[in-house]
Design an enzyme around this catalytic site. Sequence first.
Site: not given
Length: 356
Positions: A252, A224, A143, A248, A192
């Site tokens: 959620d 994942d 980001y 992020d 990852k």
Amino acid sequence: MKEYKITLLKGDGIGPEIVDEAVKALNKVAAKHRFQVRYDEAYLGGIAIDKTGVPLPEETVTKCKASDAVLLGAVGGPKWEDQPGDNRPEAGLLGIRGALGLFANLRPAVIFEPLRQASPLKAEIIGEAMDIMVVRELTGGIYFGERGRMEKNGVPGAYDTEMYTVPEVERIARVAFDLAMKRGKKLCSVDKANVLEASRLWRETVLKVAKEYPQVELTHMYVDNCAMQLVRNPKQFDVIVTSNIFGDILSDEASMISGSIGMLASASLGQGKMGLYEPIHGSAPDIAGQGIANPLATILSVAMMLRYSLDQDQAADDIENAVNEVLKVARTPDIYTEGTRRVSCIEMGDLVCAQL
Ligand code: NAD
């Protein structure tokens, strides 16, 4: 008597209604545990645009920096939708996090026993209780990495880059290990590393920091797989630490397991004890001013403030226990179920205080 200075950023929409109830609860535990709270208020978001022309006035930053902790309601709403991007209420939110150097975002995903049926997961998957803490790196990664538009083989394209430095990973890892030490002593680092170089650095660095915390059981998981495990077997997690973008998304997902947006608190921490505490929901303009907002996410944000910025763990436990008890008998409309009493925002605050 110990005294703390708290800056209130009530913000927009339901912000003022829910912050007022949280302040009532904080005053009640302060009296019980014999400490004092001094409040200051400052403008952030839409209200700040109305009063000063900008979403984050300099005075707000100064007041927040001079306090032990900041309690934020929510910002934004249709009134300010036509503002240019860098002058929107949400820009004030990003600005205050940056100005206070808050690099760690803590998002608990908790299911209160009386609200178990609100979870989209089956009762046998959730079990007795669920209590996960997602720690998200907040100021680095893709980001904030280099980005741009380019051409590849004569066709237009674009790129964003994931970048972390060792000190950035070390400091977020320490926040997560410290939390794990205060909780169930289990930490899962999510990356990852099978594909991304920045993830390999992340994993190496977390492993190095782990040597300082021999009591914490550390595991690693690919993002994942973690997305799957959160809905397959959420009970396996205690603290999860991960990068900005993965956090992020995963925070959620973890939140939704609890099934109710009006119940979820969060904290943003930097170096030192100072932190910013806020519910994860927005300003709910559709119900603002009706007196029906659920104040519990904000009241639970105060519990996090007591635990992480003010070192008042007993007072934090008291608030969480009071919320659990009140939920057995009373609900605001967003979480209402038959057999309980339907109450307003103010009544909910009063019930929590009475329970305290
Ligand atoms: P929202 O979270 O405000 O509302 C989503 C839905 O949940 C609405 O139906 C709302 O009524 C309900 N809801 C949310 N909190 C509730 C509560 N405490 N009690 C009862 N019901 C509640 O999200 P949105 O509608 O997408 O956004 C509204 C505004 O809030 C936008 O301007 C958005 O940019 C802003 N926003 C701010 C923050 C923040 O301040 N941290 C976060 C998200 C969105």
